[in-house]
Enzyme design. Sequence first.
Site, mmCIF file in Angstrom:
data_model
loop_
_atom_site.group_PDB
_atom_site.id
_atom_site.type_symbol
_atom_site.label_atom_id
_atom_site.label_comp_id
_atom_site.label_asym_id
_atom_site.label_seq_id
_atom_site.Cartn_x
_atom_site.Cartn_y
_atom_site.Cartn_z
ATOM 1 N N GLU A 170 -20.184 134.916 24.538
ATOM 2 C CA GLU A 170 -20.450 135.545 25.630
ATOM 3 C C GLU A 170 -18.960 135.517 26.497
ATOM 4 O O GLU A 170 -18.554 134.466 26.623
ATOM 5 C CB GLU A 170 -21.613 135.071 26.413
ATOM 6 C CG GLU A 170 -22.916 135.647 25.641
ATOM 7 C CD GLU A 170 -24.255 135.289 26.730
ATOM 8 O OE1 GLU A 170 -24.049 134.547 27.715
ATOM 9 O OE2 GLU A 170 -25.360 135.838 26.226
ATOM 10 N N ARG A 221 -17.492 131.175 30.898
ATOM 11 C CA ARG A 221 -17.276 131.615 32.058
ATOM 12 C C ARG A 221 -15.715 131.667 32.656
ATOM 13 O O ARG A 221 -15.160 130.380 32.420
ATOM 14 C CB ARG A 221 -18.101 131.215 33.219
ATOM 15 C CG ARG A 221 -19.685 131.633 32.584
ATOM 16 C CD ARG A 221 -20.835 131.008 33.700
ATOM 17 N NE ARG A 221 -20.558 131.756 34.766
ATOM 18 C CZ ARG A 221 -21.399 132.613 35.292
ATOM 19 N NH1 ARG A 221 -22.352 132.918 34.719
ATOM 20 N NH2 ARG A 221 -21.277 133.499 36.269
ATOM 21 N N GLU A 227 -27.498 143.940 23.963
ATOM 22 C CA GLU A 227 -28.688 142.815 24.352
ATOM 23 C C GLU A 227 -29.265 143.358 25.275
ATOM 24 O O GLU A 227 -28.912 143.425 26.669
ATOM 25 C CB GLU A 227 -27.943 141.627 24.577
ATOM 26 C CG GLU A 227 -28.909 140.174 24.747
ATOM 27 C CD GLU A 227 -28.285 138.882 24.788
ATOM 28 O OE1 GLU A 227 -28.965 138.118 25.328
ATOM 29 O OE2 GLU A 227 -27.278 138.838 24.153
ATOM 30 N N HIS A 237 -21.226 130.897 26.329
ATOM 31 C CA HIS A 237 -20.640 131.719 27.441
ATOM 32 C C HIS A 237 -19.494 130.837 27.903
ATOM 33 O O HIS A 237 -19.653 129.978 28.750
ATOM 34 C CB HIS A 237 -21.638 132.069 28.416
ATOM 35 C CG HIS A 237 -21.152 133.085 29.405
ATOM 36 N ND1 HIS A 237 -21.978 133.380 30.232
ATOM 37 C CD2 HIS A 237 -19.940 133.543 29.721
ATOM 38 C CE1 HIS A 237 -21.301 134.244 31.147
ATOM 39 N NE2 HIS A 237 -20.227 134.291 30.728
ATOM 40 N N ASN A 279 -28.735 129.489 22.850
ATOM 41 C CA ASN A 279 -27.774 129.204 23.773
ATOM 42 C C ASN A 279 -27.466 127.914 24.211
ATOM 43 O O ASN A 279 -28.592 127.162 24.697
ATOM 44 C CB ASN A 279 -27.986 129.966 24.957
ATOM 45 C CG ASN A 279 -26.680 130.119 25.965
ATOM 46 O OD1 ASN A 279 -26.198 129.241 26.269
ATOM 47 N ND2 ASN A 279 -26.413 131.388 26.456
#
Length: 242
Positions: free
Chosen positions: A71, A46, A152, A44, A8
């Site tokens: 994500e 967001r 996950e 990710h 990540n």
Amino acid sequence: MTLHLGVNVDHVATLRQARRTTYPDPLYAALIAEQSGADSITIHLREDRRHIQDRDVHLCQQALQTRVNFEMAATEEMVRIACEVKPADCCLVPERRTEVTTEGGLDVVGQEAALKPICAQLAAAGIRVSLFIDPEVSQLDAAVRVGAPVVELHTGAYAEAKGEHQARELARVQHAAKHAARIGLRVHAGHGLNYHNVGPIAAIPEIVELNIGHAIVARAVIDGMRFAVAEMKRLMLQARGE
């Protein structure tokens, strides 16, 4: 089955956004991770865009040779972006603006009606769907009902626990992984894993992928400090002819 590592790179973007500069570039970090053995790259996006930006998502999807694991919150905006970009994987996660990082797993049991069509829409776009959930049997069973092929397991409670408490949290993850595999789910795990606590989780045979970010980025900052300082000093002295 071989255990894979998803790296990540969100927190490379966190460092960049602290100054709103163009560096460090999470794509560059992702490419180095890929060359160093990462089996996938997690980003990710967001809703508040606190680290990864839309541009990063597009660039990673275009440039990386390994799988991109996108994500995202289960929102209309994020589903639209995912279907446009078409990453190999999407992992649906809970998201709150006030949290520093993801605090818990997705409540699949309580959101089955909303999650089922989202999983179907992403699958129709050719994207493999994963659900980030706490290691609980009820949530795993619900993941099957909404049509997610992958889960996950949230390892945050294990990572934060100490002593006997950590042993109990490890047992929860072990039990959940066995149950998930038994009902046909592909099992990934992540959150809070670092160089000191990863071993027991990695040893669980049903888990086929670990997603780790903060610990790797933090280690890279320290391990690369010697070279970074020496190179800056070299450039300074070179400019002065010293």
